[in-house]
Write a protein that holds these residues in place. Sequence first.
Motif, mmCIF file in Angstrom:
data_model
loop_
_atom_site.group_PDB
_atom_site.id
_atom_site.type_symbol
_atom_site.label_atom_id
_atom_site.label_comp_id
_atom_site.label_asym_id
_atom_site.label_seq_id
_atom_site.Cartn_x
_atom_site.Cartn_y
_atom_site.Cartn_z
ATOM 1 N N THR A 172 0.839 -1.202 0.000
ATOM 2 C CA THR A 172 0.000 0.000 0.000
ATOM 3 C C THR A 172 0.877 1.256 0.000
ATOM 4 O OG1 THR A 172 -1.671 -1.208 1.220
ATOM 5 C CG2 THR A 172 -1.854 1.185 1.273
ATOM 6 N N ALA A 173 1.936 1.227 0.815
ATOM 7 C CA ALA A 173 2.811 2.401 0.943
ATOM 8 C C ALA A 173 3.596 2.649 -0.344
ATOM 9 C CB ALA A 173 3.760 2.207 2.125
ATOM 10 N N LEU A 174 4.116 1.589 -0.963
ATOM 11 C CA LEU A 174 4.877 1.755 -2.204
ATOM 12 C C LEU A 174 3.962 2.244 -3.329
ATOM 13 C CD1 LEU A 174 7.117 -1.457 -2.053
ATOM 14 C CD2 LEU A 174 7.937 0.917 -1.981
ATOM 15 N N THR A 175 2.741 1.751 -3.338
ATOM 16 C CA THR A 175 1.787 2.167 -4.371
ATOM 17 C C THR A 175 1.461 3.650 -4.206
ATOM 18 O OG1 THR A 175 0.898 -0.069 -4.436
ATOM 19 C CG2 THR A 175 -0.472 1.668 -5.398
ATOM 20 N N ALA A 176 1.265 4.094 -2.977
ATOM 21 C CA ALA A 176 0.986 5.519 -2.734
ATOM 22 C C ALA A 176 2.166 6.374 -3.205
ATOM 23 C CB ALA A 176 0.707 5.758 -1.256
ATOM 24 N N ASP A 209 2.781 10.145 -3.029
ATOM 25 C CA ASP A 209 2.549 10.395 -1.598
ATOM 26 C C ASP A 209 3.455 9.446 -0.808
ATOM 27 O OD1 ASP A 209 1.688 10.568 0.993
ATOM 28 O OD2 ASP A 209 -0.321 9.756 0.617
ATOM 29 N N ASP A 210 4.522 9.988 -0.218
ATOM 30 C CA ASP A 210 5.425 9.069 0.492
ATOM 31 C C ASP A 210 5.144 9.004 1.998
ATOM 32 O OD1 ASP A 210 6.527 11.379 1.433
ATOM 33 O OD2 ASP A 210 8.591 10.929 0.820
ATOM 34 N N GLY A 211 4.029 9.572 2.424
ATOM 35 C CA GLY A 211 3.653 9.518 3.845
ATOM 36 C C GLY A 211 3.568 8.091 4.376
ATOM 37 N N PRO A 212 2.799 7.200 3.721
ATOM 38 C CA PRO A 212 2.705 5.825 4.226
ATOM 39 C C PRO A 212 4.051 5.091 4.255
ATOM 40 C CG PRO A 212 0.906 6.282 2.681
ATOM 41 C CD PRO A 212 1.840 7.469 2.612
ATOM 42 N N LEU A 213 4.945 5.410 3.310
ATOM 43 C CA LEU A 213 6.266 4.764 3.345
ATOM 44 C C LEU A 213 7.067 5.226 4.553
ATOM 45 C CD1 LEU A 213 8.128 4.613 -0.101
ATOM 46 C CD2 LEU A 213 7.426 2.727 1.390
ATOM 47 N N ASP A 239 7.071 2.225 11.672
ATOM 48 C CA ASP A 239 6.310 2.370 12.929
ATOM 49 C C ASP A 239 5.046 1.534 12.897
ATOM 50 O OD1 ASP A 239 8.150 4.089 13.920
ATOM 51 O OD2 ASP A 239 7.002 5.920 13.528
ATOM 52 N N THR A 240 4.365 1.562 11.748
ATOM 53 C CA THR A 240 3.112 0.804 11.615
ATOM 54 C C THR A 240 3.373 -0.688 11.843
ATOM 55 O OG1 THR A 240 2.357 2.400 9.970
ATOM 56 C CG2 THR A 240 1.218 0.287 10.013
ATOM 57 N N CYS A 241 4.401 -1.211 11.190
ATOM 58 C CA CYS A 241 4.666 -2.658 11.295
ATOM 59 C C CYS A 241 5.246 -3.042 12.654
ATOM 60 C CB CYS A 241 5.594 -3.105 10.173
ATOM 61 S SG CYS A 241 4.776 -3.039 8.571
ATOM 62 N N LEU A 242 6.031 -2.150 13.243
ATOM 63 C CA LEU A 242 6.616 -2.491 14.548
ATOM 64 C C LEU A 242 5.559 -2.569 15.634
ATOM 65 C CD1 LEU A 242 9.965 -0.512 14.397
ATOM 66 C CD2 LEU A 242 9.703 -3.005 14.620
ATOM 67 N N ARG A 243 4.498 -1.772 15.533
ATOM 68 C CA ARG A 243 3.430 -1.872 16.540
ATOM 69 C C ARG A 243 2.835 -3.278 16.533
ATOM 70 N NH1 ARG A 243 2.016 3.421 15.250
ATOM 71 N NH2 ARG A 243 0.385 2.776 13.808
ATOM 72 N N ARG A 244 2.564 -3.790 15.337
ATOM 73 C CA ARG A 244 1.999 -5.147 15.262
ATOM 74 C C ARG A 244 3.047 -6.175 15.687
ATOM 75 N NH1 ARG A 244 -1.880 -6.273 11.364
ATOM 76 N NH2 ARG A 244 -0.733 -4.896 9.978
#
Length: 384
Positions: free
Chosen positions: A303-307, A313-317, A322-327
Amino acid sequence: EMTDVAIIGAGPAGLTLANLLQRNGISCVVLESRDRSHVEDRQRAGVLDHYGSEIFAKAGLADAVIAGAYREKFLELRYEGEPHFFDGPSHAGGRAGVIVPQQLLVRRLLTTFLEGGGDLRFAAKDVALHDLTTTPRVTYAGGELTASYVAGCDGFHGVSRGSIPAAELTTYSFDHGIGWYTVLAEAPPPRHALMAISEHGFAAQFARGPHSSRFYLEYRPGAEDPREWPDDYTWEQLRLRLGDPDLPGGAITDKEIVEMRSFVAEPMAYANLFLAGDAAHIITPMGAKGMNLALADADVLATALTAALRDADDGPLRSYSDTCLRRTWDYQEFSRWFTEMVHDAGAQSDPFRRRLAKARFDRLWANPKAAAWFADMMAGTALL
Ligand code: FAD
């Protein structure tokens, strides 16, 4: 040669990412060091949790990847021979995991990617990453790629994590102090996945086809080497721990040691390199989250690479790590929690910890909220 994303490794993480990018119209090349038959025959995980199966459903890949898979319902947790059946899906709003052996998942993802015209290069030896802070280049024996981004999906022993300057990474390693011995046997499978908690030590039994079972037995690393156990002793231990004197024996066809350790590298990104799956973290098999965590990383990364590549939009990248480390830490805690509950009951454990483990077990049956939490973790969770 140029591509948008160079993916290193064709395991569950790399192949999921490749398929998701392909469906989003992002170009990628997968470089895999081993040959196709090795990748397709590697047996490891067995359960795709509900969250993992949703990743494929959401991408329109459910038919290709999970068609015909058996839905898991009950987990038998046997306490000193006493059966308790945990109905996870009924505590988790019907969300059930499915039995999809890792080699089947990998085979199906490979086929789907290649049939869609995907570029996957097997036996790509000596992969090396360069210029990660500008325009990354990936060299390998016989070729070179230039890519906007590199996805390091090459497992714990891959080259990607080691390409990050040591000063940029913080790593956490934890040895759970427990050993697991696993055997594949020609023995009738249990009706439901079975985990046995016993003063003689932990044991588990899972179906592996209509006539065989995989068993797991806890052992004391350093104090004993179960590879030296005669098969008769293994069966004797299984009967004791499973509390089933009539457990039929059978030929043992494979014996292995499974490491009970945890590892996390932070952050999961460096400049234009993003780590996914075992390249960034290892988790114990308790809770069966290793493969599922790899798939969840790949989904967030796709999703992040596609954005970044399609919508600039490099916000998700930037927030990928942080997103993955929480999980990752959430699942690490769950795996540790589960590990303690089923191992601390052993006679060699500290008596106080044995009582705590029993209290943890009892709470699952006495408190519906505790049961719902356990079922939710088994099903896999959305981002926190
Ligand atoms: P991997 O599956 O390791 O894939 C990495 C890929 O990269 C491989 O194909 C490898 O050949 C390739 N590669 C490596 N180095 C390079 C390089 N330098 N260049 C190019 N390619 C490279 N998880 C569970 O959930 N449940 C289980 O029951 C379970 N059992 C397991 C049993 C064993 C013995 C092991 C080892 C793991 C088990 N796991 C289990 C964990 C699970 O298999 C992993 O978490 C999962 O495979 C991670 O997927 P991945 O794609 O990140 O890494």
